[in-house]
Design an enzyme around this catalytic site. Structure first.
Site, PDB file in Angstrom:
ATOM      1  N   THR A 291       8.637  -1.838   4.069  1.00  0.00           N
ATOM      2  CA  THR A 291       8.110  -3.084   4.629  1.00  0.00           C
ATOM      3  C   THR A 291       7.808  -2.842   6.103  1.00  0.00           C
ATOM      4  O   THR A 291       8.077  -1.775   6.645  1.00  0.00           O
ATOM      5  CB  THR A 291       9.161  -4.212   4.553  1.00  0.00           C
TER       6      THR A 291
ATOM      7  N   ASP B 205       0.900  -0.970  17.969  1.00  0.00           N
ATOM      8  CA  ASP B 205       1.296   0.069  17.008  1.00  0.00           C
ATOM      9  C   ASP B 205       1.457   1.422  17.719  1.00  0.00           C
ATOM     10  O   ASP B 205       2.434   2.142  17.493  1.00  0.00           O
ATOM     11  CB  ASP B 205       0.245   0.160  15.888  1.00  0.00           C
TER      12      ASP B 205
ATOM     13  N   GLU C 166      10.224   9.880   9.424  1.00  0.00           N
ATOM     14  CA  GLU C 166       9.065  10.712   9.802  1.00  0.00           C
ATOM     15  C   GLU C 166       7.767   9.921   9.840  1.00  0.00           C
ATOM     16  O   GLU C 166       6.967  10.064  10.772  1.00  0.00           O
ATOM     17  CB  GLU C 166       8.926  11.890   8.820  1.00  0.00           C
TER      18      GLU C 166
ATOM     19  N   LYS D 261       8.349   1.040  11.611  1.00  0.00           N
ATOM     20  CA  LYS D 261       8.591   1.402  13.018  1.00  0.00           C
ATOM     21  C   LYS D 261       9.536   0.454  13.728  1.00  0.00           C
ATOM     22  O   LYS D 261      10.034   0.763  14.828  1.00  0.00           O
ATOM     23  CB  LYS D 261       7.268   1.395  13.793  1.00  0.00           C
TER      24      LYS D 261
ATOM     25  N   LYS E 161       4.921   3.717  18.506  1.00  0.00           N
ATOM     26  CA  LYS E 161       5.073   5.157  18.219  1.00  0.00           C
ATOM     27  C   LYS E 161       5.499   5.919  19.473  1.00  0.00           C
ATOM     28  O   LYS E 161       6.356   6.805  19.417  1.00  0.00           O
ATOM     29  CB  LYS E 161       3.762   5.707  17.664  1.00  0.00           C
TER      30      LYS E 161
ATOM     31  N   ALA F 138       2.028   9.172  10.216  1.00  0.00           N
ATOM     32  CA  ALA F 138       2.152   9.202   8.751  1.00  0.00           C
ATOM     33  C   ALA F 138       2.949  10.446   8.322  1.00  0.00           C
ATOM     34  O   ALA F 138       3.999  10.716   8.902  1.00  0.00           O
ATOM     35  CB  ALA F 138       0.777   9.141   8.086  1.00  0.00           C
TER      36      ALA F 138
ATOM     37  N   GLY G 134       0.813  -1.215   0.000  1.00  0.00           N
ATOM     38  CA  GLY G 134       0.000   0.000   0.000  1.00  0.00           C
ATOM     39  C   GLY G 134       0.843   1.261   0.000  1.00  0.00           C
ATOM     40  O   GLY G 134       0.649   2.154  -0.833  1.00  0.00           O
TER      41      GLY G 134
HETATM   42  P1  NHO Z   1       1.848  -3.810   3.034  1.00  0.00           P
HETATM   43  O1  NHO Z   1       0.794  -3.304   2.096  1.00  0.00           O
HETATM   44  O2  NHO Z   1       1.646  -5.086   3.732  1.00  0.00           O
HETATM   45  O3  NHO Z   1       3.195  -3.897   2.175  1.00  0.00           O
HETATM   46  C1  NHO Z   1       4.367  -4.427   2.694  1.00  0.00           C
HETATM   47  C2  NHO Z   1       5.304  -4.750   1.518  1.00  0.00           C
HETATM   48  O4  NHO Z   1       6.572  -5.154   2.056  1.00  0.00           O
HETATM   49  C3  NHO Z   1       4.846  -5.895   0.622  1.00  0.00           C
HETATM   50  O5  NHO Z   1       5.154  -5.558  -0.729  1.00  0.00           O
HETATM   51  C4  NHO Z   1       5.733  -7.072   1.064  1.00  0.00           C
HETATM   52  O6  NHO Z   1       5.954  -8.028   0.044  1.00  0.00           O
HETATM   53  C5  NHO Z   1       6.998  -6.348   1.394  1.00  0.00           C
HETATM   54  N1  NHO Z   1       7.902  -7.055   2.302  1.00  0.00           N
HETATM   55  C6  NHO Z   1       7.657  -7.517   3.542  1.00  0.00           C
HETATM   56  N2  NHO Z   1       8.765  -8.096   4.060  1.00  0.00           N
HETATM   57  C7  NHO Z   1       9.733  -7.969   3.125  1.00  0.00           C
HETATM   58  C8  NHO Z   1      11.108  -8.356   3.050  1.00  0.00           C
HETATM   59  N3  NHO Z   1      11.694  -8.970   4.058  1.00  0.00           N
HETATM   60  N4  NHO Z   1      11.792  -8.052   1.921  1.00  0.00           N
HETATM   61  C9  NHO Z   1      11.192  -7.424   0.879  1.00  0.00           C
HETATM   62  N5  NHO Z   1       9.911  -7.029   0.902  1.00  0.00           N
HETATM   63  C10 NHO Z   1       9.191  -7.317   1.997  1.00  0.00           C
HETATM   64  O7  NHO Z   1       2.177  -2.709   4.161  1.00  0.00           O
HETATM   65  P2  NHO Z   1       1.959  -1.121   4.074  1.00  0.00           P
HETATM   66  O8  NHO Z   1       0.632  -0.748   4.574  1.00  0.00           O
HETATM   67  O9  NHO Z   1       2.376  -0.645   2.736  1.00  0.00           O
HETATM   68  O10 NHO Z   1       3.005  -0.611   5.171  1.00  0.00           O
HETATM   69  C11 NHO Z   1       4.367  -0.520   4.862  1.00  0.00           C
HETATM   70  C12 NHO Z   1       5.127   0.085   6.032  1.00  0.00           C
HETATM   71  O11 NHO Z   1       4.634   1.395   6.272  1.00  0.00           O
HETATM   72  C13 NHO Z   1       4.941  -0.697   7.358  1.00  0.00           C
HETATM   73  O12 NHO Z   1       6.152  -0.686   8.080  1.00  0.00           O
HETATM   74  C14 NHO Z   1       3.912   0.138   8.090  1.00  0.00           C
HETATM   75  O13 NHO Z   1       4.024   0.037   9.510  1.00  0.00           O
HETATM   76  C15 NHO Z   1       4.343   1.521   7.639  1.00  0.00           C
HETATM   77  N6  NHO Z   1       3.337   2.517   7.826  1.00  0.00           N
HETATM   78  C16 NHO Z   1       2.121   2.395   7.227  1.00  0.00           C
HETATM   79  C17 NHO Z   1       1.133   3.313   7.520  1.00  0.00           C
HETATM   80  C18 NHO Z   1      -0.196   3.196   6.824  1.00  0.00           C
HETATM   81  O14 NHO Z   1      -1.051   4.093   6.931  1.00  0.00           O
HETATM   82  N7  NHO Z   1      -0.442   2.125   6.045  1.00  0.00           N
HETATM   83  C19 NHO Z   1       1.464   4.336   8.467  1.00  0.00           C
HETATM   84  C20 NHO Z   1       2.753   4.459   8.976  1.00  0.00           C
HETATM   85  C21 NHO Z   1       3.667   3.541   8.643  1.00  0.00           C
HETATM   86  O15 NHO Z   1       0.935   6.325   9.625  1.00  0.00           O
HETATM   87  C22 NHO Z   1       0.467   5.087   9.208  1.00  0.00           C
HETATM   88  C23 NHO Z   1       0.198   4.229  10.423  1.00  0.00           C
HETATM   89  O16 NHO Z   1       0.839   4.360  11.429  1.00  0.00           O
HETATM   90  C24 NHO Z   1      -0.776   3.169  10.221  1.00  0.00           C
HETATM   91  C25 NHO Z   1      -1.236   2.555  11.549  1.00  0.00           C
HETATM   92  N8  NHO Z   1      -1.759   1.241  11.279  1.00  0.00           N
HETATM   93  C26 NHO Z   1      -2.313   3.435  12.140  1.00  0.00           C
HETATM   94  O17 NHO Z   1      -2.020   4.540  12.624  1.00  0.00           O
HETATM   95  O18 NHO Z   1      -3.506   2.994  12.099  1.00  0.00           O
END
Ligand code: NHO
Length: 361
Positions: free
Chosen positions: A95, A222, A146, A119, A226, A151, A15
């Site tokens: 990831t 989560d 950041e 994180k 943070k 986010a 995502g």
């Molecule tokens: P996905 O969609 O599961 O994608 C993960 C990708 O990483 C996949 O392509 C997978 O194949 C790949 N992958 C995993 N392990 C791997 C490895 N060892 N080698 C190569 N590739 C690997 O996850 P997201 O949603 O895209 O998230 C990605 C990162 O962004 C995570 O660390 C997540 O914690 C971080 N993140 C996401 C969000 C969000 O809104 N989706 C936010 C912050 C950080 O501010 C947001 C937040 O804190 C969300 C939180 N759940 C909330 O506040 O509600």
């Protein structure tokens, strides 16, 4: 490739990763110099890269990656590959992998900078935190994260600025989870009765707000991650996200579910428990919050009730609100508020960090 080319390796194309790639493509057009060259992209199963570091086309990288038959190299080999690139290299870790996070010290030592919303590295053991920042200080390679809190909202940069300019941060509190914010704003709204808990959880996942496994949001971990990051930046050497009280919203009976899908399937039978919590708030509303009292070294995460007039009660959508109480700001805190989850806003924080790193290379 010339010295004015910067080599970018993207790990993770989910995502956030996909939104980041779109932003990178546009950035590369807007800022032609130094040239931003995607030299590596991988998911957990596939990788795409050229031994001569020639650029991967940003217009269709995801499709070409999907068709690739190459498995990802080991992380040690990836660091070796990037350290030999004919220019500075940056890893963008999109990831949530602990293994990737544990590679940061080695990458930084090899001169490869890190930009990430993951994180795990900054909220894992305190030793890993120290290893990362020592490696960065020694080699001059940069590390920015950041989007690991709030986010794309300027939470970490604001806290760093407060600390580095000599202000004294006394307390940080607020709503740190986009998922929890969305859930309570829609399940226990200020007006109207709100939706069913399990239905709202499914919606939050479909909207891309939750962690890859939504239980990581619902168990409070989560938010605990943070707060660990912010507490450390504020000067508290918090050992881990499990070293302070965290309230979980996972029913005891579902703690042993083997997958996130099984959990979501069984969740509806526990909707009544959440209805009872909602009703027990009376004229107030329940919200899931976190706080750091720097002086008392007290960090906690859990449900609290708020008066309808309180800014936390009136949040909308997946908004986060973070209040910094400091000596300079006195009794009126510095407040950061806005969307705290979702692909585009999370990727924005990653892209902004990338721009900062490029400016320093
Ligand atoms: P996905 O969609 O599961 O994608 C993960 C990708 O990483 C996949 O392509 C997978 O194949 C790949 N992958 C995993 N392990 C791997 C490895 N060892 N080698 C190569 N590739 C690997 O996850 P997201 O949603 O895209 O998230 C990605 C990162 O962004 C995570 O660390 C997540 O914690 C971080 N993140 C996401 C969000 C969000 O809104 N989706 C936010 C912050 C950080 O501010 C947001 C937040 O804190 C969300 C939180 N759940 C909330 O506040 O509600």
């Amino acid at each position: 490739a010339s010295a004015s080319t910067i080599f970018i390796a993207v790990i993770g194309a989910g995502g956030v990763g996909k939104c980041f790639l779109t932003q990178l493509r546009d950035l590369a057009v807007r800022r032609p110099s130094p040239k931003l060259s995607l030299c590596y992209i991988a998911t957990s199963r596939k990788a795409l890269y050229n031994d001569d570091y020639s650029a991967i086309n940003l217009d269709n990288a995801i499709d070409v990656l999907a068709a690739s038959s190459k498995a990802p190299p080991t992380l040690t080999d990836l660091v070796a590959y990037l350290s030999k690139a004919p220019g500075k290299a940056i890893i963008v870790d999109n990831t949530s992998s602990q293994d990737v996070a544990e590679t940061y010290p080695a990458a930084l030592k090899a001169g490869v900078s890190i930009v990430t919303p993951n994180k795990k590295a900054f909220s894992g053991s305190y030793q890993l935190w120290q290893d990362i920042f020592q490696a960065s200080a020694a080699s001059g390679a940069q590390v920015y994260h950041e989007s690991s809190v709030g986010a794309g909202l300027p939470v970490i940069s604001t806290l760093k600025d407060l600390v580095e300019t000599g202000d004294e941060v006394t307390k940080i509190e607020g709503v740190f989870s986009g998922t929890m914010s969305f859930l309570f704003n829609s399940f226990a709204p200020l007006t109207g009765s709100g939706g069913e808990w399990s239905e709202e959880v499914k919606k939050a996942k479909a909207l891309g707000y939750t962690e890859p496994d939504p239980r990581d949001d619902l168990n409070g971990l989560d938010v605990a991650r943070k707060l660990t990051i912010l507490a450390r930046l504020a000067g508290l050497p918090v050992e881990s996200p499990t070293s302070f009280p965290v309230e979980s919203l996972i029913p005891k009976e579902l703690e042993s579910c083997s997958s996130g899908d099984e959990f979501l399937e069984k969740l509806p039978s526990f909707d009544q428990q959440m209805e009872e919590k909602k009703a027990s708030a009376g004229d107030k509303v329940i919200r899931f919050v976190g706080s750091i009292d720097v002086g008392a070294k007290d960090v906690k995460v859990g449900l609290q009730t708020f008066d309808p007039s309180h800014p936390i009660a009136a949040l909308k959508g997946s908004d986060n609100i973070i209040s910094f109480y400091t000596k300079r700001y006195g009794s009126n805190p510095l407040i950061v508020q806005g969307a705290g989850a979702g692909g585009d806003v999370t990727a924005m924080g990653v892209t902004a960090d990338l721009i900062k790193v490029i400016g320093q290379l």
